[in-house]
Design a protein around this motif. Structure first.
Motif, PDB file in Angstrom:
ATOM      1  N   LEU A 150       0.839  -1.206   0.000  1.00 30.92           N
ATOM      2  CA  LEU A 150       0.000   0.000   0.000  1.00 30.92           C
ATOM      3  C   LEU A 150       0.873   1.255   0.000  1.00 30.92           C
ATOM      4  CD1 LEU A 150      -2.792   1.327   0.223  1.00 30.92           C
ATOM      5  CD2 LEU A 150      -2.665   1.009   2.699  1.00 30.92           C
ATOM      6  N   LYS A 151       1.891   1.243   0.856  1.00 29.10           N
ATOM      7  CA  LYS A 151       2.792   2.400   0.951  1.00 29.10           C
ATOM      8  C   LYS A 151       3.455   2.648  -0.415  1.00 29.10           C
ATOM      9  CE  LYS A 151       6.799   1.727   3.123  1.00 29.10           C
ATOM     10  NZ  LYS A 151       7.886   1.886   2.189  1.00 29.10           N
ATOM     11  N   ASP A 152       3.939   1.574  -1.039  1.00 29.09           N
ATOM     12  CA  ASP A 152       4.608   1.715  -2.333  1.00 29.09           C
ATOM     13  C   ASP A 152       3.633   2.164  -3.422  1.00 29.09           C
ATOM     14  OD1 ASP A 152       6.889   0.901  -1.076  1.00 29.09           O
ATOM     15  OD2 ASP A 152       6.886  -1.142  -1.881  1.00 29.09           O
ATOM     16  N   ALA A 153       2.403   1.682  -3.333  1.00 30.73           N
ATOM     17  CA  ALA A 153       1.410   2.052  -4.344  1.00 30.73           C
ATOM     18  C   ALA A 153       0.973   3.503  -4.199  1.00 30.73           C
ATOM     19  CB  ALA A 153       0.199   1.117  -4.263  1.00 30.73           C
ATOM     20  N   VAL A 154       1.049   4.001  -2.969  1.00 28.84           N
ATOM     21  CA  VAL A 154       0.785   5.427  -2.752  1.00 28.84           C
ATOM     22  C   VAL A 154       1.949   6.224  -3.333  1.00 28.84           C
ATOM     23  CG1 VAL A 154       0.619   7.250  -1.002  1.00 28.84           C
ATOM     24  CG2 VAL A 154      -0.690   5.136  -0.724  1.00 28.84           C
ATOM     25  N   ALA A 155       3.163   5.786  -3.017  1.00 29.01           N
ATOM     26  CA  ALA A 155       4.357   6.541  -3.407  1.00 29.01           C
ATOM     27  C   ALA A 155       4.499   6.653  -4.923  1.00 29.01           C
ATOM     28  CB  ALA A 155       5.601   5.877  -2.809  1.00 29.01           C
ATOM     29  N   ASP A 156       4.149   5.608  -5.645  1.00 27.84           N
ATOM     30  CA  ASP A 156       4.381   5.665  -7.101  1.00 27.84           C
ATOM     31  C   ASP A 156       3.135   6.092  -7.896  1.00 27.84           C
ATOM     32  OD1 ASP A 156       2.747   3.476  -7.350  1.00 27.84           O
ATOM     33  OD2 ASP A 156       4.269   2.139  -8.186  1.00 27.84           O
ATOM     34  N   GLY A 157       2.083   6.460  -7.184  1.00 30.00           N
ATOM     35  CA  GLY A 157       0.908   6.987  -7.870  1.00 30.00           C
ATOM     36  C   GLY A 157      -0.097   5.944  -8.318  1.00 30.00           C
ATOM     37  N   THR A 158       0.243   4.665  -8.122  1.00 33.91           N
ATOM     38  CA  THR A 158      -0.657   3.595  -8.561  1.00 33.91           C
ATOM     39  C   THR A 158      -2.014   3.694  -7.862  1.00 33.91           C
ATOM     40  OG1 THR A 158       1.212   2.119  -8.951  1.00 33.91           O
ATOM     41  CG2 THR A 158      -0.924   1.074  -8.671  1.00 33.91           C
ATOM     42  N   LEU A 159      -1.952   3.946  -6.564  1.00 37.35           N
ATOM     43  CA  LEU A 159      -3.205   3.946  -5.804  1.00 37.35           C
ATOM     44  C   LEU A 159      -4.150   5.053  -6.273  1.00 37.35           C
ATOM     45  CD1 LEU A 159      -4.270   2.195  -3.446  1.00 37.35           C
ATOM     46  CD2 LEU A 159      -4.013   4.243  -2.062  1.00 37.35           C
ATOM     47  N   GLN A 160      -3.566   6.188  -6.603  1.00 41.26           N
ATOM     48  CA  GLN A 160      -4.404   7.306  -7.059  1.00 41.26           C
ATOM     49  C   GLN A 160      -5.128   6.949  -8.361  1.00 41.26           C
ATOM     50  OE1 GLN A 160      -2.315  11.024  -7.275  1.00 41.26           O
ATOM     51  NE2 GLN A 160      -4.152  12.130  -7.957  1.00 41.26           N
ATOM     52  N   ILE A 161      -4.417   6.281  -9.236  1.00 43.70           N
ATOM     53  CA  ILE A 161      -5.054   5.864 -10.496  1.00 43.70           C
ATOM     54  C   ILE A 161      -6.246   4.945 -10.200  1.00 43.70           C
ATOM     55  CG2 ILE A 161      -4.728   4.533 -12.633  1.00 43.70           C
ATOM     56  CD1 ILE A 161      -1.760   5.427 -12.549  1.00 43.70           C
ATOM     57  N   LEU A 162      -6.026   4.020  -9.267  1.00 38.74           N
ATOM     58  CA  LEU A 162      -7.100   3.076  -8.944  1.00 38.74           C
ATOM     59  C   LEU A 162      -8.296   3.793  -8.331  1.00 38.74           C
ATOM     60  CD1 LEU A 162      -5.044   0.097  -7.391  1.00 38.74           C
ATOM     61  CD2 LEU A 162      -5.691   0.456  -9.772  1.00 38.74           C
ATOM     62  N   THR A 163      -8.026   4.664  -7.348  1.00 37.12           N
ATOM     63  CA  THR A 163      -9.151   5.305  -6.666  1.00 37.12           C
ATOM     64  C   THR A 163      -9.840   6.330  -7.579  1.00 37.12           C
ATOM     65  OG1 THR A 163      -7.588   6.791  -5.579  1.00 37.12           O
ATOM     66  CG2 THR A 163      -8.349   4.909  -4.306  1.00 37.12           C
ATOM     67  N   GLU A 164      -9.078   6.989  -8.440  1.00 29.30           N
ATOM     68  CA  GLU A 164      -9.719   7.924  -9.384  1.00 29.30           C
ATOM     69  C   GLU A 164     -10.626   7.192 -10.366  1.00 29.30           C
ATOM     70  OE1 GLU A 164      -6.603  11.672  -9.367  1.00 29.30           O
ATOM     71  OE2 GLU A 164      -6.757  10.461 -11.200  1.00 29.30           O
ATOM     72  N   ALA A 165     -10.278   5.953 -10.621  1.00 28.19           N
ATOM     73  CA  ALA A 165     -11.121   5.158 -11.520  1.00 28.19           C
ATOM     74  C   ALA A 165     -12.375   4.651 -10.813  1.00 28.19           C
ATOM     75  CB  ALA A 165     -10.329   3.984 -12.079  1.00 28.19           C
ATOM     76  N   GLY A 166     -12.382   4.817  -9.485  1.00 23.71           N
ATOM     77  CA  GLY A 166     -13.575   4.411  -8.736  1.00 23.71           C
ATOM     78  C   GLY A 166     -13.384   3.155  -7.895  1.00 23.71           C
ATOM     79  N   ALA A 167     -12.135   2.696  -7.764  1.00 19.90           N
ATOM     80  CA  ALA A 167     -11.892   1.513  -6.935  1.00 19.90           C
ATOM     81  C   ALA A 167     -12.166   1.832  -5.469  1.00 19.90           C
ATOM     82  CB  ALA A 167     -10.448   1.043  -7.097  1.00 19.90           C
ATOM     83  N   ILE A 168     -12.705   0.856  -4.770  1.00 19.22           N
ATOM     84  CA  ILE A 168     -12.954   0.993  -3.331  1.00 19.22           C
ATOM     85  C   ILE A 168     -11.841   0.254  -2.610  1.00 19.22           C
ATOM     86  CG2 ILE A 168     -14.536   0.359  -1.462  1.00 19.22           C
ATOM     87  CD1 ILE A 168     -16.691   0.458  -3.915  1.00 19.22           C
ATOM     88  N   LEU A 169     -11.165   0.975  -1.718  1.00 15.99           N
ATOM     89  CA  LEU A 169      -9.999   0.414  -1.050  1.00 15.99           C
ATOM     90  C   LEU A 169     -10.409  -0.371   0.201  1.00 15.99           C
ATOM     91  CD1 LEU A 169      -6.891   0.440  -1.262  1.00 15.99           C
ATOM     92  CD2 LEU A 169      -6.921   2.401   0.298  1.00 15.99           C
ATOM     93  N   LEU A 170      -9.900  -1.591   0.309  1.00 15.58           N
ATOM     94  CA  LEU A 170     -10.182  -2.448   1.468  1.00 15.58           C
ATOM     95  C   LEU A 170      -8.887  -2.671   2.254  1.00 15.58           C
ATOM     96  CD1 LEU A 170     -12.556  -5.163  -0.062  1.00 15.58           C
ATOM     97  CD2 LEU A 170     -13.168  -3.036   1.095  1.00 15.58           C
ATOM     98  N   PRO A 171      -9.012  -3.180   3.488  1.00 12.47           N
ATOM     99  CA  PRO A 171      -7.812  -3.410   4.304  1.00 12.47           C
ATOM    100  C   PRO A 171      -6.832  -4.376   3.648  1.00 12.47           C
ATOM    101  CG  PRO A 171      -9.788  -3.573   5.646  1.00 12.47           C
ATOM    102  CD  PRO A 171     -10.242  -3.464   4.227  1.00 12.47           C
ATOM    103  N   THR A 172      -5.569  -4.231   4.020  1.00 14.80           N
ATOM    104  CA  THR A 172      -4.523  -5.101   3.508  1.00 14.80           C
ATOM    105  C   THR A 172      -4.576  -6.419   4.279  1.00 14.80           C
ATOM    106  OG1 THR A 172      -3.016  -4.105   5.082  1.00 14.80           O
ATOM    107  CG2 THR A 172      -3.018  -3.190   2.879  1.00 14.80           C
ATOM    108  N   ALA A 173      -5.440  -7.321   3.815  1.00 10.47           N
ATOM    109  CA  ALA A 173      -5.651  -8.588   4.519  1.00 10.47           C
ATOM    110  C   ALA A 173      -6.262  -9.596   3.553  1.00 10.47           C
ATOM    111  CB  ALA A 173      -6.586  -8.360   5.703  1.00 10.47           C
ATOM    112  N   CYS A 174      -6.485 -10.814   4.032  1.00 12.21           N
ATOM    113  CA  CYS A 174      -7.071 -11.862   3.181  1.00 12.21           C
ATOM    114  C   CYS A 174      -8.470 -11.475   2.707  1.00 12.21           C
ATOM    115  CB  CYS A 174      -7.150 -13.176   3.949  1.00 12.21           C
ATOM    116  SG  CYS A 174      -5.531 -13.870   4.317  1.00 12.21           S
ATOM    117  N   GLY A 175      -9.203 -10.819   3.580  1.00  6.61           N
ATOM    118  CA  GLY A 175     -10.504 -10.284   3.207  1.00  6.61           C
ATOM    119  C   GLY A 175     -11.446 -11.278   2.597  1.00  6.61           C
TER     120      GLY A 175
END
Ligand code: SF4
Lengths: 162, 432
Positions: free
Chosen positions: B336-361
């Motif tokens: 998650l930290k790396d995906a924030v740092a390199d901008g990946t997470l922003q692309i996902l959330t801007e596309a409408g992805a819903i973020l869940l906890p870092t777990a098996c879920g």
């Protein structure tokens, strides 16, 4: 004692035997859900001493020991299958239920009366009159079965060591 | 005598010069990994029964991931029990809510070539991407290992997969594994699958982890990859210390394999496995158009940084279809930290992805994102057995992160190559 056969096909997996939504429950509450998505009759009707017969790759999937433990809890005393998933096979022995590789599993019908001799590796189908010979469980693993599972086996070993 | 990699590791663990397939031996265990589901809650009663302590607390790693963060009181109690256990038994290698065990373990440099590692989880073969033997065990086996530091094994035969060629766009290791589930089947019990060939050298460690992770779906005892510089570099980067002779952990050239298969990945197309088995796979076109209620990017199999980047490539500048929902559960806190740092997470959330906890879920139907009766999900996880991700009458399609992301844009199973080729407009102009 009844030794009725419960017979299933290939790929009976751990999610069917011990569904994920039951993993938080104690075994007595999980037991009624064993195989419910596959054969809703099983959990309510299986009796102590019955034999579980399956096709290829029994117990594939998760490492959850509940999958084997719940069969024991419900009364299954021997498991026969054409082949087993490795973790399930180990789990069965570890909870004290003998698991035998049985290539002719498909010849057994639901409700057949089976006599399984673990020492000699013979299976007698009293319903059809057929006899089979199967590979015995290696002596080293048979010691675990004879102790009633790995934990009682270790208890004995520790007692001897002391 | 020529030995396979697994023979060499088992021989070392068993204290023998060589071993042969079929030999039953006792192995000394180098590391035992447990999680909150299979770990202390099961181990504690057995330790009490045996009146025994741990063989070596420094060789046990405990990672909470299955019931994190706790969504109900039972889960909370299990996690509390786990934390108390860790304190009471002096376990220093404890990673609480830091992500999925198979991803966290190498993030902290625990694995290195030649080790004999046991894990209280069926996807333990993931560790084979680090040149070690790592197999899964049920909880009684785990208890036995925890008190004695050893376990029995029968030396397995090895199936060798030689990979060559280069992936076409939108194709990944997940597609290799969905193909293999179909061609090799899921009944390779008591055997090991070893991946090699020139293509492996150029494959990232995270993609190799998909190959070893889904060795589980092949029914294999474990998946293995020989040590190479890429692997050793990755281990060092994550704080691990490798032995000087680590590169020796590979199969001998003339080792006896049970079978050898060659796959040229150049012609491989995205694969999708239909309910209710990973072996039920086919090229994506077979299932294109199947409506999906949920798209899930998660699990040890499909939510590492590279997986999230694959999804981001597809989702960049586009929007998830209102006909479905895209849930993303990054595999670990570091991911998650790396995906924030390199901008990946922003692309996902801007596309409408819903973020869940870092777990098996939702992967095992435990945490957030489970399915209702009749719902259909396309998922980057590894297993789609009936009832796996929720209701027994829910349906799970397995695919790569590329294909899951493409399906999220379309609202139905979608070939990611069509998105990349620009046949689909920005916004929700779905071709149908
Ligand atoms: S993410 Fe899924 S497959 Fe991986 S360890 Fe968790 S439950 Fe198992």
């Amino acid at each position: 004692m009844s030794r009725r056969a419960w017979v299933y096909g290939d790929d009976v997996n751990t999610d069917l035997l011990a569904p994920g939504y039951c993993l938080k429950l104690p075994i007595e509450e999980m037991a009624p859900h064993c195989l419910e998505a596959h054969d809703p009759n099983f959990a309510g009707n299986v009796r102590t001493g019955d034999v579980f017969v399956a096709g290829e790759n029994l117990g594939l999937g998760s490492s959850r020991e509940y999958a084997a433990a719940v069969l024991k809890y419900l009364g299954i005393r021997v498991i026969l299958a054409k082949s087993f998933a490795r973790i399930f096979y180990r789990n069965a022995l570890n909870v004290g239920v003998p698991a035998l590789f049985f290539p002719q599993a498909a010849e057994i019908k639901i409700g057949d009366d089976l006599d399984v001799d673990l020492i000699h590796g013979t299976i007698r189908n009293k319903t059809s009159g057929k006899n089979y010979s199967v590979k015995v469980i290696p002596p080293r693993l048979m010691e675990i079965i004879d102790s009633g599972g790995l934990i009682p086996h270790l208890e004995k070993q520790f007692a001897r060591g002391k | 005598m020529a030995q396979t990699l697994v023979q060499k590791i088992i021989a070392k663990a068993a204290g023998c010069a060589t071993v042969n397939p079929g030999d039953m031996v006792t192995c000394g265990v180098d590391l035992l990994m447990l999680h909150d589901g299979s770990g202390p809650r099961r181990l504690l009663p057995q330790l009490k029964k045996l009146q025994a302590g741990l063989w070596d607390a420094s060789k046990i790693v405990i990672i909470t991931d299955h019931f994190t963060p706790p969504a109900d009181q039972e889960s909370a109690a299990m996690l509390k029990l786990t934390r108390d256990f860790v304190k009471d038994y002096g376990i220093e290698n404890f990673h609480d809510m830091q992500g999925i065990c198979h991803v966290v373990l190498p993030e902290f440099g625990y694995l290195k070539p030649g080790m004999f590692v046991c894990g209280g989880d069926s996807h333990s073969p993931t560790g084979g991407a680090f040149g070690c033997y790592m197999a899964g065990y049920g909880w009684t086996d785990v208890a036995g290992i925890a008190v004695t530091g050893e376990t029995w094994t029968v030396v397995p035969q090895t199936i060798r997969i030689n990979l060559s060629g280069r992936f076409a766009p939108c194709v990944s290791a997940k597609d290799i594994m969905l193909l293999l589930c179909r061609t090799l089947g899921m009944n390779n019990s008591f055997k090991v699958v070893e991946y090699g060939g020139e293509m492996i050298a150029g494959l990232s460690v995270q993609e190799r982890m998909v190959l070893t992770n889904m060795a589980t779906e092949l029914g294999c005892e474990t998946g293995m990859i020989a040590a190479d510089e890429v692997m050793l570099g990755h281990i060092r980067d994550h704080g691990g210390v490798v032995d000087n002779d680590a590169l020796a952990w590979s199969s001998d050239a003339d080792a006896g394999y049970e079978a050898v298969h060659a796959i040229d990945v150049t012609a491989l197309v995205p694969q999708v496995a239909a309910p209710h088995s990973p072996a039920n796979s086919a090229p994506v076109v077979e299932y294109s158009g199947v409506d999906v209620d949920q798209c899930y990017i998660g699990a040890c199999t499909g939510a590492k940084l590279e997986d999230l980047r694959m999804a981001a490539q597809i989702l960049k500048g586009r929007r998830v279809s209102p006909k479905t929902r895209l849930l993303v559960a990054p595999a670990s806190a570091i991911t998650l930290k790396d995906a924030v740092a390199d901008g990946t997470l922003q692309i996902l959330t801007e596309a409408g992805a819903i973020l869940l906890p870092t777990a098996c879920g939702a992967c095992a139907g435990l945490g957030a994102g489970v399915l209702a009766e009749g719902e259909v999900c396309i998922s980057s996880t590894s297993r789609n057995f009936k009832g796996r991700m929720g209701h027994v009458e829910s349906h799970v399609y397995l695919a790569s992160p590329y294909t899951v992301a493409a399906s999220a844009l379309a609202g139905h199973v979608m070939d990611p190559r069509d998105i990349m080729a620009g046949t689909m407009g920005v916004g929700n102009e779905v071709l149908s």
